[in-house]
Design a protein around this motif. Structure first.
Motif, short mmCIF file in Angstrom:
data_model
loop_
_atom_site.label_atom_id
_atom_site.label_comp_id
_atom_site.label_asym_id
_atom_site.label_seq_id
_atom_site.Cartn_x
_atom_site.Cartn_y
_atom_site.Cartn_z
N SER A 14 0.84 -1.20 0.00
CA SER A 14 0.00 0.00 0.00
C SER A 14 0.87 1.25 0.00
CB SER A 14 -0.91 0.00 1.23
OG SER A 14 -1.72 1.16 1.24
N ALA A 25 -2.00 4.06 -8.97
CA ALA A 25 -2.97 2.98 -8.72
C ALA A 25 -3.29 2.23 -10.00
CB ALA A 25 -4.25 3.57 -8.12
N SER A 81 -0.95 -6.05 -7.25
CA SER A 81 -1.53 -6.00 -5.90
C SER A 81 -0.97 -4.84 -5.08
CB SER A 81 -1.30 -7.34 -5.15
OG SER A 81 -1.94 -8.40 -5.83
N GLY A 84 -1.80 -1.71 -10.03
CA GLY A 84 -2.84 -2.50 -9.37
C GLY A 84 -2.74 -3.99 -9.65
N LYS A 85 -2.33 -4.33 -10.86
CA LYS A 85 -2.22 -5.75 -11.23
C LYS A 85 -1.12 -6.46 -10.46
CE LYS A 85 -5.53 -5.48 -14.21
NZ LYS A 85 -6.88 -5.96 -13.82
N THR A 118 -8.56 1.60 -4.12
CA THR A 118 -7.33 2.13 -4.73
C THR A 118 -7.66 3.30 -5.64
OG1 THR A 118 -5.21 1.49 -5.72
CG2 THR A 118 -7.22 0.67 -6.80
N ARG A 165 -1.78 -1.10 -4.01
CA ARG A 165 -2.82 -0.08 -3.94
C ARG A 165 -2.18 1.27 -3.67
NH1 ARG A 165 -5.36 -0.40 0.41
NH2 ARG A 165 -4.04 -1.92 1.49
N CYS A 166 -2.77 2.30 -4.24
CA CYS A 166 -2.27 3.65 -3.99
C CYS A 166 -3.47 4.57 -3.74
CB CYS A 166 -1.45 4.16 -5.16
SG CYS A 166 -0.71 5.79 -4.86
#
Length: 265
Positions: free
Chosen positions: A139, A173, A180, A177-178, A239, A182-183
């Motif tokens: 994250s 994000a 895993s 995202g792929k 995200t 998150r932003c």
């Protein structure tokens, strides 16, 4: 307890205020912390407090305007703890004597704020994301500001830089995202940090309070709680978002306090 147990977190700007409160909060919930700040003594003191409470932490000097300094913070974290799970990009700056309206602002201050408030996040992510990928995800939380959503008579560069943080958060994000990763971002309104309490007279604080939906000002812990949520798996399907934490200051028609006062007379 244990919401981020055994995760490794970098907190920039952790010597005081929101960063300090967040470093303590993440450590209390089980994270191992590396604090980077221009105020090296303050960063070391935050780390010392965490260790006195049974946690693991280091405090390092970090200049948010220098790529090598940010990279050193990332490298030190991986060398010390073997991984990175959480990156809290919290450094932010402005100079109210230079960051004025468009006609009068100091253009060197514009450049400085874009470096410190925006480019530092890009650099931090540039060097941290590969380690987050190796860890299987993680994250990233960026500190934006409600100044990024509104206009004001001054702080042109600051508000513009924080608007950039909001959209940069979406880009990070979308791109990772792929993996895993998150932003998300937090956008504080007026928060009673030691600096704001020092610099804002009671009359100004009362003026802000007049426009809050809630009848009190926010505290650094209010932001720290949100960062903890975004760092933990409790937010695993969130995200690209910016969480506005501002006591309802910006939610109503701006004439509402004056209209209420007018109708009560």
């Amino acid at each position: 307890m244990g919401r981020v147990q055994d995760q490794v977190a970098i907190v920039t700007g952790g010597a005081s205020g929101i960063g300090y409160a967040t470093a303590l909060k993440l450590a209390k919930e089980g994270a191992k912390i590396v604090i980077g700040d221009f105020n090296q003594h303050g960063a070391e003191q935050t780390a010392k407090e965490i260790k006195l409470n049974g946690g693991e932490a280091f405090g390092l000097f970090m200049d948010a305007a220098k790529e090598d300094s940010i990279k050193n913070l990332i490298d030190f974290t991986v060398e010390s703890f073997g991984k990175i799970d959480i990156l809290f990009n919290n450094v932010g700056s402005t100079d109210l004597n230079k960051d004025l309206d468009v006609v009068n602002l100091d253009l060197d201050e514009w450049d400085r704020l874009m470096d410190v408030n925006v480019k530092s996040i890009v650099i931090g992510c540039k060097y941290a994301v590969p380690h987050l990928i190796k860890s299987g995800g993680g994250s990233i939380i960026n500190t934006a500001s409600m100044a990024g959503f509104t206009g004001d008579s001054i702080r042109t560069a600051y508000g513009s830089s924080k608007a950039a943080v909001v959209n940069l958060t979406r880009y990070i994000a979308a791109q990772y995202g792929k993996y895993s990763i998150r932003c998300n971002a937090v956008a504080p309104g007026l928060i009673l940090t030691p600096a704001s309490e020092r610099n804002l007279p009671p009359d100004i604080l009362e003026l802000f309070l007049k426009h809050n939906a809630l009848s009190y000002h926010g505290k650094p812990d209010d932001i720290a709680n949100a960062v903890l949520f975004l760092a933990s798996n409790e937010s695993k399907f969130i995200t690209g978002q910016t969480l506005q934490i501002e006591g309802g200051h910006y939610i109503s028609n701006p004439t509402m306090p004056d209209f209420n006062a007018f109708t009560s007379e």
